[in-house]
Design a protein around this motif. Structure first.
Motif, mmCIF file in Angstrom:
data_model
loop_
_atom_site.group_PDB
_atom_site.id
_atom_site.type_symbol
_atom_site.label_atom_id
_atom_site.label_comp_id
_atom_site.label_asym_id
_atom_site.label_seq_id
_atom_site.Cartn_x
_atom_site.Cartn_y
_atom_site.Cartn_z
ATOM 1 N N PRO A 121 46.673 28.450 36.355
ATOM 2 C CA PRO A 121 48.126 28.585 36.176
ATOM 3 C C PRO A 121 48.784 27.334 35.606
ATOM 4 N N GLU A 122 48.176 26.163 35.870
ATOM 5 C CA GLU A 122 48.823 24.939 35.373
ATOM 6 C C GLU A 122 48.616 24.743 33.872
ATOM 7 N N ARG A 123 47.681 25.506 33.305
ATOM 8 C CA ARG A 123 47.473 25.383 31.853
ATOM 9 C C ARG A 123 48.522 26.193 31.106
ATOM 10 N N LEU A 124 49.015 25.636 30.047
ATOM 11 C CA LEU A 124 50.045 26.334 29.269
ATOM 12 C C LEU A 124 49.394 26.966 28.057
ATOM 13 N N MET A 125 49.981 28.038 27.597
ATOM 14 C CA MET A 125 49.428 28.667 26.393
ATOM 15 C C MET A 125 49.897 27.913 25.143
ATOM 16 N N LEU A 126 51.170 27.569 25.126
ATOM 17 C CA LEU A 126 51.712 26.968 23.908
ATOM 18 C C LEU A 126 52.935 26.116 24.239
ATOM 19 N N VAL A 127 52.897 24.873 23.786
ATOM 20 C CA VAL A 127 54.067 24.007 23.970
ATOM 21 C C VAL A 127 54.683 23.799 22.602
ATOM 22 N N TYR A 170 55.307 28.273 26.453
ATOM 23 C CA TYR A 170 54.907 29.638 26.811
ATOM 24 C C TYR A 170 53.709 29.621 27.749
ATOM 25 N N TYR A 171 53.818 30.415 28.817
ATOM 26 C CA TYR A 171 52.760 30.481 29.827
ATOM 27 C C TYR A 171 51.883 31.720 29.628
ATOM 28 N N HIS A 172 52.424 32.724 28.945
ATOM 29 C CA HIS A 172 51.668 33.948 28.728
ATOM 30 C C HIS A 172 52.224 34.709 27.519
ATOM 31 N N PHE A 173 51.434 35.628 27.027
ATOM 32 C CA PHE A 173 51.849 36.470 25.900
ATOM 33 C C PHE A 173 51.461 37.918 26.179
ATOM 34 N N PHE A 194 48.224 41.451 33.951
ATOM 35 C CA PHE A 194 47.823 40.250 33.222
ATOM 36 C C PHE A 194 46.308 40.087 33.202
ATOM 37 N N TYR A 195 45.815 39.786 32.048
ATOM 38 C CA TYR A 195 44.384 39.515 31.894
ATOM 39 C C TYR A 195 44.217 38.003 31.830
ATOM 40 N N THR A 196 43.310 37.482 32.665
ATOM 41 C CA THR A 196 43.087 36.029 32.653
ATOM 42 C C THR A 196 42.010 35.694 31.629
ATOM 43 N N LEU A 197 42.394 34.879 30.679
ATOM 44 C CA LEU A 197 41.461 34.529 29.601
ATOM 45 C C LEU A 197 40.365 33.604 30.112
ATOM 46 N N LYS A 198 39.169 33.808 29.634
ATOM 47 C CA LYS A 198 38.088 32.872 29.970
ATOM 48 C C LYS A 198 38.218 31.669 29.035
ATOM 49 N N LYS A 199 37.602 30.590 29.469
ATOM 50 C CA LYS A 199 37.714 29.363 28.678
ATOM 51 C C LYS A 199 37.167 29.599 27.255
#
Lengths: 318, 428
Positions: B366-372, B411-414, A6-11
């Motif tokens: 981790p608490e941020r979601l990619m897409l709700v 979705y938490y990741h893609f 997994f790559y962690t995206l920067k803000k």
């Protein structure tokens, strides 16, 4: 079980390389909700705009506001960001006149449209200076769309001069009424003398020809009083009220004087329908009163003005 | 699109252009579909995953029974509505509710004419006149007689204003039910493709057709993306409850999908596949992921002019595909990110010299979601969310292995499409 790296995206990385946010171009359509032809025009225009590739991305707004939303805030924002206001004047509706006046006060480009050349006669002079779109048939909607394309591309105000509505003097009072309202005229005159304000009267009798320079008459007004009495001339009051409401404060410096628009209706309560609903919603600036109650509103305004004057003096001393 | 190589000759990549005999001979049933296709289903799948092939096969598969099976491209069916509203695939602009209502009604009429034409063409059935007229706008309803082609043309040019008084969805359902009950002894099946291309007012009508309460069966195929935008005019049926949701190729790294993919590659390109070395077969399977079309293209292009496998041809074929996908992604996403290539390059750079695949992306905390995904208005979507929807549409990103795309999911990741990032020497 598949094992991912997994790559962690920067803000902001997903969209960080995007182009600078471009402000979306929007236009505002002022039309009468009550008129079927006016609603049809609005929908036809939206369809035609969406069909035009160069205009497709334009945001289209109108005076309809969701239940619970603050009309003044929402409409002011919509009109402020609009590059052009298209006003449908086929039926001289107080709403359309008020919104157009509001837009004019904000120095927006205005594209007036009507379905009959007869309506043109009723327009204030500054509006008739602009080439009106006359909707003779459904086909002519394409002419309106062409005019919109041109206006949007230019981005500057079309044809008409810059409105003075933002430069009001705290001393100017304008009464718009026919000469027959002599009692009201007299009362306002006395009020102005007492409060040391400059009184101006615009006589809108039946032979009023609209050949009036709206900027010089309304542009610098702080207190606008309009006697509505169920005549077509009442629309001029709505337009002027829109201009005043676009810049609701007068004076210079940090502390400004809230302007006031007073719609005076006959004592029997008639002609209330001639006051734009949109105007009535701006309760901080607009008051609708019967003739017999007019003086109480003017007294309250005078009181506010006196307070403002004393605060101004304090500010100057400091 | 047709390609040619020394061993297997022409390769037709689009299901629409594949002759039905070839399609029936070579078709492989996708894993884990089974009985679910008996119920109305919304099928999600990325580009090239074989959705059109599946729907076309379903239409042809029971040629001898007495059912009516019709295939329709929703982009074409809803084209008159797109033309009126300026809305198309992934258009984020809303239109005013009055117009949305009219656009919805026009979609219903578009469906009716498509249905009548297809019934006549495919099953020789003339749809019942009374029910058909009820689904037309008033202006076209009272004609003494009509020709379906002319009617279709007239409908295209009929402005949305004419649809203020309907037709409504009930009239369309009546028409379908009437044909189902009186003209087809073994059921009515509608296979509707490319829902992601339909303007959003039309989407409500399409999803309404999926409701399990109807006597006919509908399959709708779409790429992952916007499907549950809040409508001002209609309440959408609940996915998973009123109809089944299936994700085609949801487990691209599982053995069953690999087997399925291998069988297709073998069946379409038997000679070419047989000369591909084992290592490369496995690499191609990873790179193509759930896209059968990509797998076919890479394999087909890996043969040199002498009919032998060549690594140089393989790399050329891969690069060619990468460039195509990248330019498509850049075209769609340029509004949000002007340098997609740079975005992917930065990911590679930060991951080190050798990247291990599959490669996913996740938010910074981790608490941020990619897409709700909930029913929302267009205005509520953030710039990142719009980017994600379009990235999924173009195939830049996909859901990760075994994570189904569902209209109501968070979705938490893609996963990053491996085809776009892979370089020689990477691990998988």
């Amino acid at each position: 079980m598949v094992e991912y790296s997994f790559y962690t995206l920067k803000k902001g990385q997903l969209t960080g390389g995007g182009p600078r946010k471009q402000r979306k171009i929007s236009i505002f359509i002022a039309y009468s909700f009550a008129s079927e032809s006016s609603c049809r025009f609005r929908n036809m225009l939206e369809q035609a705009i969406k069909r035009t590739p160069t205009l497709r991305s334009i945001e289209i707004n109108d005076g309809r506001v969701a239940v619970g939303a603050k009309w003044t805030t929402v409409i002011r924002e919509r009109l402020k960001k609009a590059r052009l206001v298209v006003s449908e004047f086929s039926r001289l509706s107080p709403e359309v006149l008020f919104e157009t006046g509001f837009a004019y006060g904000l120095n927006k480009s205005i594209l007036p449209v009507t379905n009959s050349s007869e309506s043109l006669r009723m327009m204030p002079r500054f509006l008739t200076e602009i080439q009106f779109g006359v909707l003779s048939s459904e086909d002519s909607i394409s002419d309106v769309v062409s005019a919109i394309s041109e206006c949007v591309a230019k981005s500057k105000r079309n044809g008409i001069g810059v409105s003075l509505a933002g430069r009001s003097s705290p001393n100017n009072v304008l009464l718009i009424s026919p000469n027959s309202k002599s009692e009201v005229i007299e009362k306002v005159k006395v009020f102005c003398n007492r409060e040391e304000m400059i009184f101006q009267h615009l006589n809108v009798d039946d032979d009023f020809d609209y050949n009036v320079d709206i900027d010089s008459v309304v542009g610098d007004v702080t207190l606008l009083i309009g006697c509505v009495d169920n005549r077509e001339q009442d629309n001029l009051i709505n337009f002027s009220a829109g201009m005043v409401c676009a810049h609701p404060k007068a004076g210079i410096g940090k502390i400004k004087l809230p302007k006031k628009v007073v719609f005076v209706i006959p004592n029997n309560g008639g002609a209330i329908n001639m006051v734009a609903d949109s105007a009535r919603r701006i309760t901080q600036t607009v008051k609708v009163v019967k003739e017999i109650d007019m003086m109480s509103v003017l007294s309250a305004f005078a009181e506010t003005r006196r307070k403002w004057q004393s605060n101004q003096k304090i500010e100057h001393v400091n | 699109m047709a390609l040619v190589n020394k061993l297997d000759g022409f390769l037709v990549l689009d299901a629409e252009k594949t002759p039905s005999k070839i399609l029936l001979d070579r078709f492989q049933a996708p894993p884990n579909f089974g009985n679910s296709l008996l119920r109305s289903t919304l099928i999600f799948g990325t580009r090239g995953s074989g959705k059109t092939m599946l729907l076309t096969w379903l239409r042809h598969s029971e040629k001898n029974d007495k059912s009516i099976r019709l295939y329709g491209d929703l982009r074409k069916i809803t084209n008159p509505v797109s033309s009126d509203t300026g809305l198309g695939s992934l258009s984020y602009e809303g239109i005013n509710p009055d117009l949305e209502l009219c656009a919805r009604a026009k979609t219903i009429a578009c469906f009716a004419i498509w249905f009548a034409r297809e019934c006549k063409r495919r099953a020789g059935v003339i749809v019942p006149d009374y029910e058909f007229r009820q689904v037309l706008p008033r202006k076209l309803r009272n004609k003494d007689s009509y020709d379906l082609s002319e009617l279709s043309n007239e409908l295209y040019y009929t402005g949305l204003e004419e649809f203020k008084q309907g037709p409504n969805i009930e009239a369309l359902l009546d028409l379908f039910s009437e044909v189902h009950e009186n003209y087809s002894e073994e059921g009515l099946y509608l296979y509707l493709d490319r829902a992601e291309e339909a303007p959003y007012p039309s989407l409500g009508v399409i999803l309404d057709l999926l409701d399990q309460a109807h006597c006919f069966t509908v399959m709708v195929a779409a790429r992952p993306g916007l499907i549950n935008m809040k409508s001002a005019t209609s309440r959408l049926p609940a996915p998973g409850d009123h109809y089944t949701v299936l994700h085609h190729g949801v487990t691209p790294y599982a053995d069953e999908w690999r087997f399925f993919m291998t069988e297709i590659l073998k069946s379409w390109l038997p000679k070419t596949y047989s000369i591909i070395p084992d290592d490369y077969r496995s690499l191609i399977s990873m790179l193509a992921r759930d896209s059968i079309r990509s797998g076919l293209r890479i394999i087909h292009g890996s043969v040199d002019k002498n009919g032998r496998f060549s690594e140089a041809c393989f790399m050329d074929s891969l690069q060619n595909l990468q460039e195509n996908l990248l330019s498509a992604a850049q075209g769609f996403l340029g509004e949000y990110n002007r340098d997609i290539k740079g975005f992917l390059r930065d990911i590679r750079k930060d991951m080190g010299a050798v990247v291990k695949f599959p490669l996913g992306i996740k938010p910074s905390s981790p608490e941020r979601l990619m897409l709700v995904q909930t029913e929302r208005n267009f205005e509520e979507l953030s710039k990142e969310e719009k980017f994600l929807y379009k990235a999924l549409y173009t195939g830049l990103l996909t859901t990760i292995n075994d994570e189904q795309w569902h209209p109501n999911k968070t979705y938490y990741h893609f996963e990053v499409n491996p085809l776009l990032v892979w370089q020689k020497g990477d691990l998988w």
